[in-house]
Design a protein around this motif. Structure first.
Motif, PDB file in Angstrom:
ATOM      1  N   THR A  36       0.864  -1.189   0.000  1.00 31.13           N
ATOM      2  CA  THR A  36       0.000   0.000   0.000  1.00 31.13           C
ATOM      3  C   THR A  36       0.902   1.241   0.000  1.00 31.13           C
ATOM      4  OG1 THR A  36      -0.143  -0.321   2.379  1.00 31.13           O
ATOM      5  CG2 THR A  36      -2.022  -1.068   1.087  1.00 31.13           C
ATOM      6  N   THR A  39       3.167   4.728  -3.446  1.00 32.84           N
ATOM      7  CA  THR A  39       3.860   4.154  -4.606  1.00 32.84           C
ATOM      8  C   THR A  39       2.973   3.289  -5.507  1.00 32.84           C
ATOM      9  OG1 THR A  39       5.896   4.236  -3.327  1.00 32.84           O
ATOM     10  CG2 THR A  39       5.916   2.825  -5.289  1.00 32.84           C
ATOM     11  N   PRO A  40       2.192   2.340  -4.963  1.00 25.91           N
ATOM     12  CA  PRO A  40       1.502   1.435  -5.891  1.00 25.91           C
ATOM     13  C   PRO A  40       0.204   1.971  -6.509  1.00 25.91           C
ATOM     14  CG  PRO A  40       1.730   0.466  -3.673  1.00 25.91           C
ATOM     15  CD  PRO A  40       2.029   1.908  -3.566  1.00 25.91           C
ATOM     16  N   ARG A 167       0.576  12.438   6.048  1.00 21.76           N
ATOM     17  CA  ARG A 167      -0.073  13.131   4.933  1.00 21.76           C
ATOM     18  C   ARG A 167      -1.407  12.494   4.540  1.00 21.76           C
ATOM     19  NH1 ARG A 167       3.545   9.538   2.482  1.00 21.76           N
ATOM     20  NH2 ARG A 167       3.133   8.898   0.312  1.00 21.76           N
TER      21      ARG A 167
HETATM   22  P1  PGA Z   1       5.029   5.362   0.028  1.00 18.10           P
HETATM   23  O1  PGA Z   1       5.479   4.400   1.189  1.00 18.10           O
HETATM   24  O2  PGA Z   1       4.761   4.490  -1.150  1.00 18.10           O
HETATM   25  O3  PGA Z   1       3.791   6.028   0.543  1.00 18.10           O
HETATM   26  O4  PGA Z   1       6.156   6.311  -0.205  1.00 18.10           O
HETATM   27  C1  PGA Z   1       6.383   3.387   0.938  1.00 18.10           C
HETATM   28  C2  PGA Z   1       6.665   2.672   2.218  1.00 18.10           C
HETATM   29  O5  PGA Z   1       6.618   3.321   3.285  1.00 18.10           O
HETATM   30  O6  PGA Z   1       6.946   1.468   2.193  1.00 18.10           O
END
Ligand code: PGA
Length: 256
Positions: A36, A39-40, A167
Motif C-alpha cells: 500500500t 507508490t503502488p 499526509r
Molecule cells: P510510500 O510508502 O509508497 O507512501 O512512499 C512506501 C513505504 O513506506 O513502504
C-alpha cells in the motif's frame, strides 16, 4: 538484481503492472504479495485498466497484503483494507475470500499474526511480491532497529514512518502507532520481488539499500540477498545510480 529506470511515472506504472499481468497470464492461480502507500496507486490503476480491457483476470489469484494498521476500523478510509478496495479490489474480479490482509482489529493480535503466518505458509510461495520502500529503509513495516523479524508480527511504527504517513490523515496524532506486518521471512520466500521506488527524496535510501552494507538499520539492504530482485525506479529515485540514457525503460543487469 535487475534495475530498470523509467523516464516518467506513467511508464514505470505500466511496466510494473505489465509484470503482474504477464505473471497472471502465465500462471492464473499466482499468489501475489501486495503493498500500500503512495507508490503502488498508479500501478493498481493500470492493473484495473488492463482488467477492464479484458487482458487479465484475477479470478484464480490469491493475494496477501504486507500489512495493516492496528486499531483503525476496517472501513476507515486509511485502513489498508479500505485502500485496497478503493484502488484495486473493487475494480477487478479477485474473489474476496482470497484477498488476504492482516486484521489490525483482532482482539488477540498475537493470534492474528500466527493466523496470517499460517495462511502464508499454506499458500506456499508468493510468486511476486510488490514492495515500496520507506524513507528510512523499511519494507512493509519492518522498521530499522537492532533486530528484524522473520515472521508476521506487531511492529511499532518508527517516528519517521508516522511522520511520512501523516499526509494521509487529518493530523499526525491520528496515524496509528502500531501495525501488523509480514516479516522478512515471508517477503523473502517470494519467487520474485518487485521493488518500486519513485522520487528524488528516495534517491539516497534506495542507493544505500541496494549498494550499502547489509544491516538491520536498513531492512531493505537485505534485499541484496534475494535471488530474483527486480527494481523499478523513476529518474528521481535513480539519481545516485548515474544518469540513464534517454529513451524508454533502461533494463540494466546489475548496478550501473
Ligand atoms: P510510500 O510508502 O509508497 O507512501 O512512499 C512506501 C513505504 O513506506 O513502504
Amino acid at each position: 538484481m535487475k534495475i530498470h529506470v523509467f523516464a516518467n511515472e506513467e511508464e514505470l506504472h505500466e511496466a510494473a503492472a505489465q509484470t503482474i499481468v504477464r505473471l497472471l497470464r502465465r500462471k492464473p492461480d499466482a499468489v501475489l504479495g501486495l503493498a500500500t502507500g503512495g507508490t503502488p496507486v498508479g500501478i493498481y490503476a493500470k492493473l484495473a485498466a488492463a482488467f477492464r480491457r479484458g487482458e487479465v483476470s484475477f479470478a484464480r489469484a490469491t493475494t496477501f497484503n504486507l500489512d495493516e494498521y492496528v486499531g483503525l476500523p476496517p472501513d476507515h478510509p486509511e485502513s489498508y483494507r479500505s485502500y485496497m478496495e478503493r484502488h484495486l479490489f473493487r475494480h477487478i474480479d479477485l474473489p474476496q475470500e482470497r484477498a488476504h490482509i492482516p486484521d489490525g482489529n483482532a482482539a488477540d493480535l498475537e493470534r492474528e499474526c500466527e493466523r496470517y503466518e499460517r495462511l502464508l505458509q499454506e499458500a506456499g510461495r508468493i510468486d511476486l511480491m510488490l514492495l515500496g520502500l520507506g524513507h528510512n529503509g523499511h519494507i512493509g513495516f519492518n522498521e530499522p532497529g537492532r533486530q528484524l523479524h522473520s515472521r508476521t508480527h506487531v511492529a511499532v511504527l518508527h517516528p519517521k514512518t508516522r511522520e511520512a504517513n501523516a499526509r494521509f490523515f487529518r493530523s499526525p496524532e491520528e496515524v496509528p502507532a502500531r501495525a501488523v506486518t509480514m516479516g522478512l521471512g515471508g517477503i523473502f520466500k517470494a519467487v520474485t520481488i518487485l521493488l518500486v521506488v519513485k522520487g528524488a527524496d528516495k534517491a539516497d535510501i534506495v542507493h544505500r539499500a541496494l549498494t550499502g552494507p547489509l544491516t538491520t538499520e536498513c531492512p531493505a539492504s537485505l534485499l541484496q540477498l534475494h535471488p530474483d530482485l527486480v527494481v523499478m525506479l523513476d529518474e528521481g529515485a535513480a539519481a545516485r545510480f548515474g544518469r540513464p540514457a534517454p529513451g524508454e525503460a533502461q533494463p540494466v543487469n546489475g548496478l550501473r
